[in-house]
Write an enzyme that holds these catalytic residues in place. Structure first.
Site, PDB file in Angstrom:
ATOM      1  N   ILE A 193       0.439  18.899   3.814  1.00 34.97           N
ATOM      2  CA  ILE A 193       0.656  18.107   5.032  1.00 34.97           C
ATOM      3  C   ILE A 193       0.587  18.996   6.266  1.00 34.97           C
ATOM      4  CG2 ILE A 193       2.397  16.785   6.320  1.00 34.97           C
ATOM      5  CD1 ILE A 193       3.245  15.485   3.723  1.00 34.97           C
ATOM      6  N   GLY A 194       1.244  20.152   6.184  1.00 31.42           N
ATOM      7  CA  GLY A 194       1.261  21.048   7.333  1.00 31.42           C
ATOM      8  C   GLY A 194      -0.146  21.449   7.755  1.00 31.42           C
ATOM      9  N   HIS A 199     -31.782  19.383  -5.460  1.00 28.91           N
ATOM     10  CA  HIS A 199     -31.967  20.414  -4.438  1.00 28.91           C
ATOM     11  C   HIS A 199     -32.458  19.772  -3.153  1.00 28.91           C
ATOM     12  CE1 HIS A 199     -33.006  24.259  -2.641  1.00 28.91           C
ATOM     13  NE2 HIS A 199     -34.155  23.713  -2.283  1.00 28.91           N
ATOM     14  N   GLY A 213       6.202  24.705   7.051  1.00 27.69           N
ATOM     15  CA  GLY A 213       5.630  24.457   5.729  1.00 27.69           C
ATOM     16  C   GLY A 213       4.115  24.560   5.752  1.00 27.69           C
ATOM     17  N   GLY A 231       0.796  -1.237   0.000  1.00 26.10           N
ATOM     18  CA  GLY A 231       0.000   0.000   0.000  1.00 26.10           C
ATOM     19  C   GLY A 231       0.823   1.278   0.000  1.00 26.10           C
ATOM     20  N   GLY A 232       2.146   1.155   0.218  1.00 27.06           N
ATOM     21  CA  GLY A 232       3.029   2.317   0.085  1.00 27.06           C
ATOM     22  C   GLY A 232       2.793   3.392   1.128  1.00 27.06           C
ATOM     23  N   ALA A 259      -1.968  10.316  -4.845  1.00 23.85           N
ATOM     24  CA  ALA A 259      -2.223   8.888  -4.938  1.00 23.85           C
ATOM     25  C   ALA A 259      -3.050   8.527  -6.182  1.00 23.85           C
ATOM     26  CB  ALA A 259      -2.947   8.422  -3.681  1.00 23.85           C
TER      27      ALA A 259
HETATM   28  P1  FAD Z   1       4.435   5.343  -2.572  1.00 14.38           P
HETATM   29  O1  FAD Z   1       3.062   5.298  -2.057  1.00 14.38           O
HETATM   30  O2  FAD Z   1       5.419   6.198  -1.859  1.00 14.38           O
HETATM   31  O3  FAD Z   1       4.942   3.844  -2.597  1.00 14.38           O
HETATM   32  C1  FAD Z   1       6.221   3.496  -2.959  1.00 14.38           C
HETATM   33  C2  FAD Z   1       6.572   2.202  -2.283  1.00 14.38           C
HETATM   34  O4  FAD Z   1       7.803   1.746  -2.841  1.00 14.38           O
HETATM   35  C3  FAD Z   1       6.811   2.330  -0.788  1.00 14.38           C
HETATM   36  O5  FAD Z   1       5.993   1.428  -0.092  1.00 14.38           O
HETATM   37  C4  FAD Z   1       8.289   1.991  -0.604  1.00 14.38           C
HETATM   38  O6  FAD Z   1       8.522   1.244   0.570  1.00 14.38           O
HETATM   39  C5  FAD Z   1       8.555   1.140  -1.827  1.00 14.38           C
HETATM   40  N1  FAD Z   1       9.946   1.175  -2.259  1.00 14.38           N
HETATM   41  C6  FAD Z   1      10.733   2.263  -2.459  1.00 14.38           C
HETATM   42  N2  FAD Z   1      11.948   1.894  -2.919  1.00 14.38           N
HETATM   43  C7  FAD Z   1      11.911   0.536  -3.005  1.00 14.38           C
HETATM   44  C8  FAD Z   1      12.862  -0.433  -3.405  1.00 14.38           C
HETATM   45  N3  FAD Z   1      14.069  -0.083  -3.848  1.00 14.38           N
HETATM   46  N4  FAD Z   1      12.492  -1.734  -3.343  1.00 14.38           N
HETATM   47  C9  FAD Z   1      11.268  -2.111  -2.910  1.00 14.38           C
HETATM   48  N5  FAD Z   1      10.336  -1.234  -2.522  1.00 14.38           N
HETATM   49  C10 FAD Z   1      10.655   0.070  -2.577  1.00 14.38           C
HETATM   50  N6  FAD Z   1      -2.208  11.793  -1.837  1.00 14.38           N
HETATM   51  C11 FAD Z   1      -3.503  11.889  -2.162  1.00 14.38           C
HETATM   52  O7  FAD Z   1      -3.843  11.794  -3.342  1.00 14.38           O
HETATM   53  N7  FAD Z   1      -4.468  12.087  -1.199  1.00 14.38           N
HETATM   54  C12 FAD Z   1      -4.161  12.210   0.091  1.00 14.38           C
HETATM   55  O8  FAD Z   1      -5.045  12.386   0.925  1.00 14.38           O
HETATM   56  C13 FAD Z   1      -2.796  12.133   0.468  1.00 14.38           C
HETATM   57  N8  FAD Z   1      -2.438  12.254   1.765  1.00 14.38           N
HETATM   58  C14 FAD Z   1      -1.124  12.148   2.104  1.00 14.38           C
HETATM   59  C15 FAD Z   1      -0.778  12.319   3.441  1.00 14.38           C
HETATM   60  C16 FAD Z   1       0.542  12.225   3.838  1.00 14.38           C
HETATM   61  C17 FAD Z   1       0.900  12.398   5.284  1.00 14.38           C
HETATM   62  C18 FAD Z   1       1.541  11.935   2.862  1.00 14.38           C
HETATM   63  C19 FAD Z   1       2.977  11.791   3.274  1.00 14.38           C
HETATM   64  C20 FAD Z   1       1.213  11.778   1.532  1.00 14.38           C
HETATM   65  C21 FAD Z   1      -0.133  11.899   1.144  1.00 14.38           C
HETATM   66  N9  FAD Z   1      -0.518  11.781  -0.192  1.00 14.38           N
HETATM   67  C22 FAD Z   1      -1.834  11.901  -0.541  1.00 14.38           C
HETATM   68  C23 FAD Z   1       0.456  11.518  -1.250  1.00 14.38           C
HETATM   69  C24 FAD Z   1       0.432  10.024  -1.617  1.00 14.38           C
HETATM   70  O9  FAD Z   1       0.701   9.266  -0.461  1.00 14.38           O
HETATM   71  C25 FAD Z   1       1.449   9.736  -2.699  1.00 14.38           C
HETATM   72  O10 FAD Z   1       1.239  10.596  -3.797  1.00 14.38           O
HETATM   73  C26 FAD Z   1       1.321   8.292  -3.179  1.00 14.38           C
HETATM   74  O11 FAD Z   1       1.510   7.412  -2.103  1.00 14.38           O
HETATM   75  C27 FAD Z   1       2.345   8.013  -4.271  1.00 14.38           C
HETATM   76  O12 FAD Z   1       2.226   6.699  -4.682  1.00 14.38           O
HETATM   77  P2  FAD Z   1       3.457   5.912  -5.273  1.00 14.38           P
HETATM   78  O13 FAD Z   1       2.929   4.563  -5.625  1.00 14.38           O
HETATM   79  O14 FAD Z   1       4.122   6.691  -6.316  1.00 14.38           O
HETATM   80  O15 FAD Z   1       4.516   5.783  -4.090  1.00 14.38           O
HETATM   81  P1  NAI Z   2       3.906  21.004  -0.125  1.00  8.51           P
HETATM   82  O1  NAI Z   2       4.736  21.185  -1.307  1.00  8.51           O
HETATM   83  O2  NAI Z   2       2.447  20.859  -0.237  1.00  8.51           O
HETATM   84  O3  NAI Z   2       4.127  22.220   0.874  1.00  8.51           O
HETATM   85  C1  NAI Z   2       5.382  22.535   1.384  1.00  8.51           C
HETATM   86  C2  NAI Z   2       5.329  23.957   1.890  1.00  8.51           C
HETATM   87  O4  NAI Z   2       6.523  24.224   2.577  1.00  8.51           O
HETATM   88  C3  NAI Z   2       5.242  24.977   0.777  1.00  8.51           C
HETATM   89  O5  NAI Z   2       4.222  25.884   1.088  1.00  8.51           O
HETATM   90  C4  NAI Z   2       6.612  25.629   0.743  1.00  8.51           C
HETATM   91  O6  NAI Z   2       6.586  26.950   0.323  1.00  8.51           O
HETATM   92  C5  NAI Z   2       6.988  25.508   2.206  1.00  8.51           C
HETATM   93  N1  NAI Z   2       8.411  25.540   2.472  1.00  8.51           N
HETATM   94  C6  NAI Z   2       9.407  24.990   1.741  1.00  8.51           C
HETATM   95  N2  NAI Z   2      10.577  25.180   2.350  1.00  8.51           N
HETATM   96  C7  NAI Z   2      10.322  25.873   3.481  1.00  8.51           C
HETATM   97  C8  NAI Z   2      11.119  26.351   4.546  1.00  8.51           C
HETATM   98  N3  NAI Z   2      12.426  26.172   4.558  1.00  8.51           N
HETATM   99  N4  NAI Z   2      10.529  27.003   5.563  1.00  8.51           N
HETATM  100  C9  NAI Z   2       9.176  27.193   5.567  1.00  8.51           C
HETATM  101  N5  NAI Z   2       8.372  26.739   4.577  1.00  8.51           N
HETATM  102  C10 NAI Z   2       8.945  26.092   3.568  1.00  8.51           C
HETATM  103  O7  NAI Z   2       4.563  19.762   0.654  1.00  8.51           O
HETATM  104  P2  NAI Z   2       4.034  18.865   1.853  1.00  8.51           P
HETATM  105  O8  NAI Z   2       2.966  19.544   2.619  1.00  8.51           O
HETATM  106  O9  NAI Z   2       5.244  18.400   2.559  1.00  8.51           O
HETATM  107  O10 NAI Z   2       3.386  17.640   1.099  1.00  8.51           O
HETATM  108  C11 NAI Z   2       4.142  16.869   0.165  1.00  8.51           C
HETATM  109  C12 NAI Z   2       3.282  16.317  -0.896  1.00  8.51           C
HETATM  110  O11 NAI Z   2       2.473  15.274  -0.389  1.00  8.51           O
HETATM  111  C13 NAI Z   2       2.306  17.328  -1.469  1.00  8.51           C
HETATM  112  O12 NAI Z   2       2.902  18.007  -2.543  1.00  8.51           O
HETATM  113  C14 NAI Z   2       1.164  16.511  -1.923  1.00  8.51           C
HETATM  114  O13 NAI Z   2       1.344  16.191  -3.256  1.00  8.51           O
HETATM  115  C15 NAI Z   2       1.246  15.247  -1.074  1.00  8.51           C
HETATM  116  N6  NAI Z   2       0.138  15.250  -0.125  1.00  8.51           N
HETATM  117  C16 NAI Z   2      -1.127  15.269  -0.610  1.00  8.51           C
HETATM  118  C17 NAI Z   2      -2.202  15.315   0.246  1.00  8.51           C
HETATM  119  C18 NAI Z   2      -3.563  15.383  -0.314  1.00  8.51           C
HETATM  120  O14 NAI Z   2      -3.721  15.128  -1.503  1.00  8.51           O
HETATM  121  N7  NAI Z   2      -4.577  15.700   0.472  1.00  8.51           N
HETATM  122  C19 NAI Z   2      -2.029  15.305   1.696  1.00  8.51           C
HETATM  123  C20 NAI Z   2      -0.653  15.313   2.085  1.00  8.51           C
HETATM  124  C21 NAI Z   2       0.374  15.257   1.195  1.00  8.51           C
END
Ligand code: FAD
Ligand code: NAI
Length: 464
Positions: free
Chosen positions: A183-184, A443, A179, A41-42, A320
């Site tokens: 996420i923040g 509605h 940030g 599930g990553g 995702a």
């Molecule tokens: P990942 O999900 O990062 O999966 C990659 C996998 O590859 C990992 O499990 C890792 O262990 C594995 N891997 C890496 N290198 C190797 C290797 N060499 N060998 C074997 N396995 C390996 N996106 C949304 O759309 N909606 C959200 O609500 C959302 N919320 C988020 C909240 C947080 C806190 C974070 C951090 C991210 C969030 N995201 C969200 C972003 C989303 O999680 C990612 O965009 C998505 O997981 C990317 O999918 P991926 O398959 O590219 O990689």
């Molecule tokens: P982000 O790119 O969304 O935000 C990072 C923020 O940090 C920016 O506003 C940037 O200007 C600021 N920043 C950068 N350097 C800084 C510094 N030195 N001091 C203060 N501020 C600084 O990145 P974030 O929140 O870490 O999330 C990463 C990625 O994960 C997102 O780009 C998003 O694609 C994915 N994600 C998606 C979610 C969703 O779809 N609901 C939820 C959480 C993550």
């Protein structure tokens, strides 16, 4: 196939990788997926989308019950307490059910899970878990990890990444979030609702970079109203941890007098970077660009024939659903079909309260490309939002001035994440704002605000 172990080997079982593996297997290809985590599930399922949404949901309930938000409806609570361990346990249950679910889907579709870290030996051979595996096609779907901030050490106790912030054992008194991005704001909201004072330090002069300017301003206003302290145009120059407390040194982004703020939790959320360390890409003849991403063409093929890449490790938004769609498309391309992802129509949602959702061009981007028309409708004038006493936000539709084709839709509303799907479908089918305006919407629903915003593009909303 004779001398290949698999038709397709996917590296990484996140939303990109596991979906690619399942689709490849569905298309009759012998498929394996390498994953080094204990569970499939990553990032998304284990430490991203799913646990964060579980905490956002639960913390919203707590805040409503504890903060008196329901009193206006005649519902009062007394003696509301927070059992954080139970909240975490319920979150972990959801994560466990979903990650196990992927394991089940792998079994059902006969995708072999190769447990361990994969690294290239050559362009068609990978070593994983002490085994050498040769595959006709290799899909790199290794995702991304938190970008570190120089001078700030993440210990996942006091100074945490999103992973640590999803598992704090107690509610911090003061959390500093570095940030003001997705996420923040999501995780800052969780801990604010659970009782922490939260200060967001953002380098730029506005939160949520990349989003529509008006939406960014409105979001900032609403978060401030909720009590999140926003320090914009501010940078963190160092964090020192002593005795479980952090001293965070900040100064104006443009330079100036430094200030130290004390916190008992610091969340570093300044972006994420692609995972390619340890993959030995050079053995396969691959390199990364200046942002650490693997470059691909329209079909998700890298420069090395037989090697493909998708998800967070390639250019584009780190989302995702984008990774999932690319997973389906890459498998279809490998199978000789035509797999396409329309990268112009990828919705993005911030799951705060209210939610913030967008698809397509921002007003700023659209203006650069030509003449536009903009229609807006506030939820203050939407009957269902009024009924629910939940009127923050608006819908904004941007259309081409000549063709009326919808170029972008931006929504702030408690239901924005759900509403944006309608806009994405409309755009995928090349709809005009008039098409939306003349589509009957039930509605009373929040969705009527989309219809009214479309009418506003023509200058003729009814309820405003
Ligand atoms: P990942 O999900 O990062 O999966 C990659 C996998 O590859 C990992 O499990 C890792 O262990 C594995 N891997 C890496 N290198 C190797 C290797 N060499 N060998 C074997 N396995 C390996 N996106 C949304 O759309 N909606 C959200 O609500 C959302 N919320 C988020 C909240 C947080 C806190 C974070 C951090 C991210 C969030 N995201 C969200 C972003 C989303 O999680 C990612 O965009 C998505 O997981 C990317 O999918 P991926 O398959 O590219 O990689
Ligand atoms: P982000 O790119 O969304 O935000 C990072 C923020 O940090 C920016 O506003 C940037 O200007 C600021 N920043 C950068 N350097 C800084 C510094 N030195 N001091 C203060 N501020 C600084 O990145 P974030 O929140 O870490 O999330 C990463 C990625 O994960 C997102 O780009 C998003 O694609 C994915 N994600 C998606 C979610 C969703 O779809 N609901 C939820 C959480 C993550």
């Amino acid at each position: 196939m004779a001398d290949y172990d698999f038709d397709v080997l996917v590296i990484g079982a996140g939303p990109g990788g596991y979906v690619a593996a399942i689709r490849a297997a569905q298309l009759g290809l012998k498929t394996a997926c390498a994953e080094s985590r204990e569970t499939l599930g990553g990032t998304c399922l284990n430490v991203g989308c799913i646990p964060s949404k579980a905490l956002l949901h639960a913390s919203e309930y707590y805040e409503e019950a504890h903060g008196g938000g329901l009193t206006k409806f005649g519902i009062t609570f007394s003696g509301v307490t927070l059992d954080l361990d139970q909240m975490h346990a319920e979150k972990s249950k959801a994560v466990g059910e979903l990650t196990k679910g992927i394991e089940g889907l792998f079994k059902k579709n006969k995708v072999e899970w190769l447990k361990g870290r994969a690294s290239f030996v050559s362009k068609d051979t990978v070593e994983v878990g002490g085994r050498s595996v040769r595959a006709k096609n290799i899909v790199i779907a290794t995702g991304s990890s938190v970008t570190p901030l120089p001078g700030v050490t993440i210990d996942e106790k006091v100074v945490v990444s999103s992973t640590g912030a999803l598992a704090l054992p107690k509610v911090p008194e003061h959390m500093v979030v570095i940030g003001g991005g997705v996420i923040g704001l999501e995780l800052g909201s969780v801990w604010k609702r659970l009782g922490a004072k939260v200060t967001v330090i953002e380098f730029l002069d506005q939160i949520l970079p990349g989003m529509d300017g008006e939406i960014r301003k409105e979001a900032n206003k609403l978060f401030k109203k909720q009590g999140l302290e926003m320090k914009l145009s501010t940078k963190v120059t160092g964090v020192v941890v002593k005795g479980g407390k952090a001293s965070v040194t900040i100064e104006p982004a443009a330079g100036g007098a430094a200030e130290v703020i004390e916190a008992d939790a610091v969340l570093v959320a300044i972006g994420r970077r692609p995972n390619t360390d340890g993959l030995a890409l050079e053995q396969a003849g691959l390199t990364t660009n200046s942002r650490g991403q693997i470059e691909i063409d329209h079909d998700f093929a890298t420069v090395v024939p037989g090697i493909w890449a998708i998800g967070d490790v390639v250019p584009g938004p780190m989302l995702a659903h984008k990774a999932e769609d690319e997973g389906v498309a890459v498998a279809e391309n490998i199978a000789g079909l035509t797999g396409i992802v329309n990268h112009d129509v990828i919705p993005a949602v911030v799951y705060t309260h209210p939610e913030i959702a967008s698809v397509g061009l921002t007003e700023e981007q659209a203006k650069e490309r030509g003449e536009i028309k903009v229609g807006k409708f506030p939820f203050l004038a939407n009957s269902r939002a009024k009924t629910n006493r939940d009127t923050d936000g608006f819908v904004k539709i941007i259309a081409d001035a000549k063709s009326d084709r919808v170029l972008g839709v931006h929504i702030i509303s408690s239901l924005a994440g759900t509403l944006i799907a309608e806009a994405a479908i409309a755009m995928e089918f090349g709809a005009t704002s008039e098409d939306i305006a003349y589509t009957c919407h039930a509605h009373p629903t929040h969705a009527e605000a989309i219809k009214e915003a479309a009418m506003a593009v023509q200058g003729k909303p009814i309820h405003m």
